[in-house]
Structures are given as C-alpha cells and as structure tokens.
Write a protein that holds these residues in place. Structure first.
Motif, PDB file in Angstrom:
ATOM      1  N   ASN A   3       7.262  34.658 -28.538  1.00 20.62           N
ATOM      2  CA  ASN A   3       7.113  34.675 -27.072  1.00 20.62           C
ATOM      3  C   ASN A   3       8.139  35.579 -26.393  1.00 20.62           C
ATOM      4  O   ASN A   3       8.619  35.284 -25.303  1.00 20.62           O
ATOM      5  CB  ASN A   3       7.242  33.234 -26.524  1.00 20.62           C
ATOM      6  N   GLY A  42       6.995  36.892 -23.177  1.00 20.75           N
ATOM      7  CA  GLY A  42       6.565  35.806 -22.283  1.00 20.75           C
ATOM      8  C   GLY A  42       7.011  35.988 -20.835  1.00 20.75           C
ATOM      9  O   GLY A  42       6.280  35.639 -19.910  1.00 20.75           O
ATOM     10  N   ASN A  43       8.187  36.561 -20.643  1.00 21.15           N
ATOM     11  CA  ASN A  43       8.636  36.763 -19.254  1.00 21.15           C
ATOM     12  C   ASN A  43       8.442  38.200 -18.780  1.00 21.15           C
ATOM     13  O   ASN A  43       9.097  38.647 -17.849  1.00 21.15           O
ATOM     14  CB  ASN A  43      10.097  36.322 -19.097  1.00 21.15           C
TER      15      ASN A  43
HETATM   16  C1  LIG Z   1       6.558  31.948 -23.096  1.00 18.27           C
HETATM   17  O1  LIG Z   1       7.586  32.283 -22.187  1.00 18.27           O
HETATM   18  C2  LIG Z   1       7.200  32.103 -20.840  1.00 18.27           C
HETATM   19  C3  LIG Z   1       8.307  32.631 -19.929  1.00 18.27           C
HETATM   20  O2  LIG Z   1       9.561  32.362 -20.453  1.00 18.27           O
HETATM   21  C4  LIG Z   1       6.889  30.642 -20.562  1.00 18.27           C
HETATM   22  O3  LIG Z   1       6.504  30.469 -19.229  1.00 18.27           O
HETATM   23  C5  LIG Z   1       5.759  30.214 -21.506  1.00 18.27           C
HETATM   24  O4  LIG Z   1       5.492  28.861 -21.341  1.00 18.27           O
HETATM   25  C6  LIG Z   1       6.133  30.516 -22.939  1.00 18.27           C
HETATM   26  N1  LIG Z   1       4.962  30.281 -23.777  1.00 18.27           N
HETATM   27  C7  LIG Z   1       5.044  29.554 -24.882  1.00 18.27           C
HETATM   28  C8  LIG Z   1       3.777  29.415 -25.642  1.00 18.27           C
HETATM   29  O5  LIG Z   1       6.075  29.071 -25.252  1.00 18.27           O
END
Ligand SMILES: *[C@@H]1O[C@H](CO)[C@@H](O)[C@H](O)[C@H]1NC(C)=O
Ligand SMILES: *[C@@H]1O[C@H](CO)[C@@H](O)[C@H](O)[C@H]1NC(C)=O
Ligand SMILES: *[C@@H]1O[C@H](CO)[C@@H](O)[C@H](O)[C@H]1NC(C)=O
Ligand SMILES: *[C@@H]1O[C@H](CO)[C@@H](O)[C@H](O)[C@H]1NC(C)=O
Ligand SMILES: *[C@@H]1O[C@H](CO)[C@@H](O)[C@H](O)[C@H]1NC(C)=O
Length: 436
Positions: free
Chosen positions: A101, A104-105
C-alpha cells in the motif's frame, strides 16, 4: 566498491541539491536484492501486464491515448507539480498490485507528501518546489511505466529496483533531462536495450541489471559520460561494441549475459577512470593484451566463466592496482606469468578450472599463497586437486601455444610455446567439476 560509492555521493552533492535524501539513497542504492521477491509474480502475470501496457500505448514510442483528468478544485503551487500529479496518477493506474500500500496516499494535490516521492527546489529555479526523486525500491509493486511519467521533468533520481515492473521504458522519458541516477534493476523489463536513457544528458549511474533485456548493446552506451554501468543478468548477446574504450566509467558490470567475441581494442583509454570491470559468465574469447596492461587503476578484473583460451599475457602485470582477478572456468593454459604474481596489491587471484600447467617461481613464493591463489582443477603437476592433462589436453590443441589475445586473429602458431606438458596422470579430475 566503497570508494566508488563515495564518488557517486560526491557527484550527487555537486549536481543534486537535496542533501536530506542523500544518506537514504546511498543506503538504498548500495543493495539490490533479487531472487527472493521473484516468486510473487507468475509468468502469466508478466505476460498479462506487458500485454496491457502495449495495448495502452497508441504507438511504438509508448504514447497512450488515455489522460488523467485533473480536478479543477485542486490547487498546485506551480505547473510542474501539477504535471507531477498527472504523472503519478497515471502511474497509479498502471500499477495493478501494491501489496504494501505504498501508493495508498498518492491522491490530492500535495504530491510532495506522497510516500516515496521527494521534492526539492528546482535546479533551474530555486524559488519553486518540484518532484526531484522517486524511490520505490523493494516495494513489491507490479505494473508498468506509463508515458505520463515523462512529465516528471525535474526528476534526478528514479529508483524502482526489486519490483515487478514489466514492459518497457517509454520514450517520453526523454524529457527527464535532470536524470542523474536511473535504477530499474531487478524487475521484469524486456525487449531491447532501453535506448531512451542514453538521451538523458546528465545521467551518471545506469542500473538495468536483473531484467530480461535482450539483443545487442548500443554503441552510444559507451559514448555517454557515465560513472557506472550495471547491465548484468540480462540476455544481451552479440559482440561488445568496439567503442567500449571510450567509456569514462569507473565501474562496468556486464556479467551473466551472452556477450560474444573479443573484448574490443582500445580498453587502455579507460585507464584514468576504470576501477572495476566484471565480465563473468559470458562467451568472450579474448582481449587485447597491450590494452589490458594499461589499466593501472583497475582493482577488480573478472572474466571468469567465459571461453578464454591460450595463455595469459605478461602485460597483465601492468595493472598495478589490481586486487581481485578471477579468470576461473575458462580454457586458459600455459604458465602463470611472473608479472601477475608480482602485483603489489593482489589479494585474490582465482585461476581454478583452467588448464594451466606451470607457474612462475614468484607465484609459488607468494607469502600467503594459499589465501591469494586458488589454482584448483588445472594441470599443475605438483598441486592437489588437479585435472588430468592427458584427458583434457587434446581438446585444447587448437589453442595450444597461442596467446589468449591472439585467438580472434588469424592463426599464427608460435614456435616458442610456453606450455609444458605435465606428467600427471595420477591426479585424476572428477568427471564433472563440482558446483561452485
Ligand atoms: C492504504 O493507505 C491508504 C492511505 O494511507 C489508506 O487510506 C487505505 O486504507 C490503505 N489501504 C489498505 C488496504 O490498507
Ligand atoms: C483552491 O483555491 C480556490 C481559490 O483560492 C479555493 O476556493 C479552493 O478551496 C482551493 N482548493 C483546495 C483543495 O484547497
Ligand atoms: C503532509 O502530510 C502531513 C501528515 O502526513 C500533514 O500534516 C501535512 O499538512 C501535509 N502537507 C500538506 C501541504 O498537505
Ligand atoms: C516532451 O516534452 C515536450 C514539451 O512538454 C512535449 O511537447 C513532448 O511531447 C514530450 N515528448 C515526449 C516524447 O513525450
Ligand atoms: C550464467 O548465466 C546464466 C544466465 O545467463 C545463469 O543461468 C547461470 O546460472 C550463470 N552461471 C553462473 C556460474 O553464474
């Protein structure tokens, strides 16, 4: 290697303005783990991703029709950050697996806050902040490089080693004119050499090792002002371009490909800069002895696992800085010259798995000979673990009495052969050399 790392660091200091990143990048660029992570992606996945990449491109330059739509509500402090946003959003779309991830941000206008994306003042305009580096090393990401990445025109470090990126390097990377370190090693890039990197005017460090590139090496590679070239563990074939000697690199590693023929003439020109040359596990047959002798700053010379035959030239004694020399697993024969054993800094001299039959007196007299000289599986009459010359000798007859450097030239049998036939049928070799 450590001294070379030092050089890269110096160069970075001069040319790249973001010192905070320095230690971080040095630490990351110093290692390139591989193998272990490969198992995450099957060949079918690789095929799928490569296919997807080419489907997304409209033409052979990697141009893609699809566009990232920028929400007009987003505010960017300068147009280059907006471009970076487009590039990184496109990349996110081109990533189909990101198990840690890390991306992810990667949303919103503040691209400088994206994980593993680094900003600094622009080199041409210290008043604006731009994306200057990306480090996705060891991120386990699968995907490809979208053409939009070419919008990252200020990027100086692009490190994505040890991931599962497939496909090729888009032609749009030609616009990354500040690129200084380009490391896409240990991925699944394929196809011919990524020519576009050779158009990056400031590139110093090129690392494409452990991929599946194939075909020949371009001549232009050796005309570039690079400090380090790592292209080992690919599938490059054919001869090394004849202008190799023009390259000002300090380190060049071409090992574990299938390069053929002789080392080109003119290597002596590399004398001022060349510290390490690693050519192991190719199909090279020879080198020019007068060139080799000129490499006075060379510390590492590795031509193990090639097809060198004939005898070793005295001129190697000219490599006065040499510390490590590995010529094991070739078909060399004759004497080990005195000039080599006289090298003042020699620490590790490996001649095992050849057909040497004699050595100069000073080799025998090396103070810690056992530590320095590995001479297993040769035809030395009085040494342990030797192979039988009587069994292997006949296979060598075509190259007998010829210098290792002559074998690319028309045959001229020397009358003053250095080879001594050792009477040693008692030291029988194993039928298969043990694995090393
Ligand atoms: C990935 O990172 C984002 C932002 O930090 C977060 O919102 C999201 O829940 C994460 N996804 C997982 C699958 O952990
Ligand atoms: C961008 O700027 C406009 C005008 O200053 C403002 O109305 C808007 O809220 C800003 N957008 C964001 C995401 O901050
Ligand atoms: C960057 O992220 C941090 C938290 O991770 C946040 O506090 C900060 O406001 C962000 N910067 C900007 C300019 O959005
Ligand atoms: C390079 O940048 C210029 C100027 O932005 C652009 O017109 C051109 O299409 C870019 N080249 C490639 C190959 O993307
Ligand atoms: C030589 O390279 C091939 C791939 O080109 C590889 O499979 C093999 O293990 C390598 N051999 C050595 C001794 O490194």
């Amino acid at each position: 290697m450590s001294s070379n790392r030092g050089n890269y660091a110096d160069l970075r200091m001069q040319e790249v303005g973001f010192t905070i990143l320095l230690g971080f990048f040095i630490a990351l660029s110093a290692q390139c783990d591989f193998a272990e992570s490969r198992k995450w992606l099957s060949d079918a996945d690789v095929k799928y991703i490569s296919h997807r990449q080419s489907m997304n491109y409209e033409n052979g330059y990697g141009d893609r029709g699809e566009k990232v739509v920028v929400d007009p509500y987003l505010n960017f402090s300068n147009p280059r950050l907006k471009n970076a946003y487009i590039a990184l959003q496109a990349w996110k779309k081109a990533i189909n697996s990101d198990p840690l991830n890390i991306t992810g941000n990667w949303f919103g206008a503040d691209v400088c806050n994206y994980t593993r994306v680094f900003c600094s003042p622009a080199l041409d305009d210290p008043n604006i902040i731009v994306v200057a580096g990306i480090d996705l090393n060891h991120a386990q990401i699968a995907g490809y490089l979208p053409v939009e990445l070419g919008l990252l025109t200020d990027i100086a470090l692009f490190h994505i080693n040890s991931n599962f990126f497939c496909g090729f390097v888009p032609y749009s990377f030609i616009n990354m004119t500040e690129m200084f370190e380009f490391d896409i090693s240990n991925n699944r890039f394929a196809g011919s050499f990524p020519m576009v990197v050779l158009s990056m005017p400031k590139l110093k460090y090129l690392d494409v090792r452990f991929n599946e590139f194939e075909g020949c090496l371009p001549e232009k590679l050796f005309e570039k002002n690079l400090d380090a070239i790592f292209i080992n563990n690919n599938k490059f074939t054919l001869e090394i371009p004849s202008n190799l000697g023009n390259s000002p690199v300090s380190v060049i590693v071409l090992a574990n490909n299938n390069l053929q023929g002789c080392l080109p003439d003119g290597l002596g020109q590399m004398a001022p800069t060349l510290n390490e040359i690693v050519l192991s596990n190719n199909s090279l047959t020879s080198f020019n002895p007068s060139d080799i002798g000129k490499l006075r700053n060379l510390t590492v010379f590795d031509m193990s696992f090639n097809n060198l035959a004939g005898f070793l030239p005295d001129s190697i004694g000219g490599m006065i800085s040499l510390e490590i020399m590995d010529i094991s697993h070739n078909k060399l024969s004759g004497m080990i010259p005195e000039s080599i054993c006289a090298l003042p800094n020699l620490k590790n001299f490996t001649v095992s798995y050849n057909f040497f039959s004699g050595e100069a007196n000073n080799c025998m007299a090396l103070p810690s000979r056992g530590d320095i000289l590995d001479d297993k599986y040769n035809c030395f009459p009085d040494r342990p673990s030797q192979r039988s010359f009587l069994k292997y000798g006949p296979a060598l007859s075509p190259s007998m009495g010829r210098s290792a450097s002559d074998l690319c030239k028309p045959i001229k049998i020397s009358t003053s052969s250095l080879i001594k036939i050792p009477p040693s049928p008692s030291s029988l070799p194993p039928s298969q050399p043990p694995p090393v």
